[in-house]
Every structure is written in C-alpha cells, then in structure tokens.
Design a protein around this motif. Structure first.
Motif: not given
Length: 233
Positions: A222-233, A190-199
């Motif tokens: 930026d994406i990683s920080a948001k995913l981490k804050a949401g417990g997704l990574i 999964v790349g940036e587009k999939g990650a942005q949709e998850a965010v």
C-alpha cells in the motif's frame, strides 16, 4: 578568463595551488558562475586557496566530488561567512558525521545556499540531528540530497518532522521549514515509519509541501503504491 566563460569543468586532473591562484586573479572581473571539480586530488592547502577564490568571485555553483580531504571538517568553510554559493555538491568525499557537524551547523547562519548535495558519504544519525538543528535558523535552503548514506527509519521520521510545513496556527513544523521542498533519502535504510511520514506529506493540502525521494527501499504494498503514484520511488 575570456569574459563570456560561465563554467569551468576539470575532471580527473590534479589541481595545484598555482592553477587556483591563477583563477583567483582572473575571476573578479569574469562571468564565471559554475566551477565543477571531479577527482582532482585536492590537498588541504589547495582547498584553502579554493575557499579564497570563492570569496573574491561571483561563482554560484560549485561541484567538488571525489575529492576527499584529510580533514573533512574543512568543507564547512565553503558555506561560512559571505559565501557566494547557491548550490554545492560534495558527493563521494568520504564525509563522516564528525566532519559534517560543522558544515551543517554553518547552515544556520547561511542565507544564500539553495541546494546541498551530500550523497554517497558516510552520514547517519548525528548528521540528521545537526541538520535539523541548523534548519531552525535557515529559511533559504530548499533541497538536500542525502542519498546513499546511513540514514535509518527513526532518522528519517525526525528529519521529516523537523521539515514539515507549519499547519494553521503554527502547531506543526518548525521555523524555516516552509521553504524546504526537496529531500532525497534514496538508498538508505528508511523503513515503514519514514515512508508513512513521506506519504502524509504527499497527501497534504499544500501543493508546495516537502517531496521526499525514497528509491532503493522495500516498503509494504500500500505504501509503495502511494509513493510510486507520487513519483517518490
């Protein structure tokens, strides 16, 4: 079976037809609800007996891992008809897209299964398409584990779009998507587009919105920080 037995676990031991037949005779009047079979060398004929066992039982949870079949399409029988299963784990069975097509298609008419684990197989774009099509008619499945397969960025976007909860007026998302709450896409491609949709889903107004696990990927800071804050990574 002893009346109070609710779970049977068999690990690393060959399961023959005689054992399954014995279980089939015992389960109708038992409290058995969970059957876990790991690396049991299950053949096609033993698998057919296992399907019949399920049809006369009240087993709700089946783990069938490290048990590849010569014809992987047979796994579809586990969710067809009046299958009693609420949860099904088919991890590490060497299931390919062509094998998974029938199983995923069967989800369209399955009104009972809540969680399906298909991690550590060989699933890619074709399986994503089959699953997306099946979810148009399924309103009960709430969790799918596709971790450690071959799911790419465009696959992830298509899948998340299909599973997006409907917005006001019903302009976003598809029928049946609202029930779906957990998708594991960890350790895929999964790349940036999939990650942005998850965010986007994570930051939505719906507290029961779909949560997408994306461990094992590298995204922008930026994406990683948001995913981490949401417990997704």
């Amino acid at each position: 079976l002893v009346p109070e037995v609710r779970e049977i676990r068999i690990t690393g031991m060959a399961l023959d037809k005689g054992t399954v037949l014995a279980l089939k005779m015992a389960v109708p009047d038992s409290t058995l609800r969970t059957l876990r079979l790991w690396n049991c060398g299950i053949t096609s004929s033993v698998f057919e007996e296992l399907v019949q066992l399920l049809n006369v039982s009240q087993i709700e949870n089946l783990t069938l891992e490290e048990n590849p079949l010569e014809d992987g399409a047979l796994f579809a029988k586990l969710v067809e008809g009046k299958s009693p299963l609420l949860t099904l784990s088919l991890q590490s069975n060497g299931i390919r897209d062509e094998d998974a097509a029938k199983l995923l298609s069967s989800l369209k008419s399955n009104g009972k299964l809540l969680a399906l684990n298909m991690s550590k197989n060989d699933l890619g774009s074709e399986s994503v398409q089959a699953f997306s099509a099946a979810m148009k008619g399924n309103t009960t499945l709430t969790a799918l584990d596709l971790s450690r397969n071959r799911i790419g960025d465009d696959d992830a976007v298509a899948l998340l779009t299909e599973l997006s909860p409907p917005e006001a007026g019903g302009k976003k998302g598809k029928k049946g998507a609202k029930a779906f709450v957990h998708l594991n896409l960890s350790f895929n491609a999964v790349g940036e587009k999939g990650a942005q949709e998850a965010v986007r889903m994570l930051e939505g107004d719906d507290p029961e919105s779909l949560k997408v696990m994306l461990k094992g990927h590298k995204f922008g800071e930026d994406i990683s920080a948001k995913l981490k804050a949401g417990g997704l990574i």
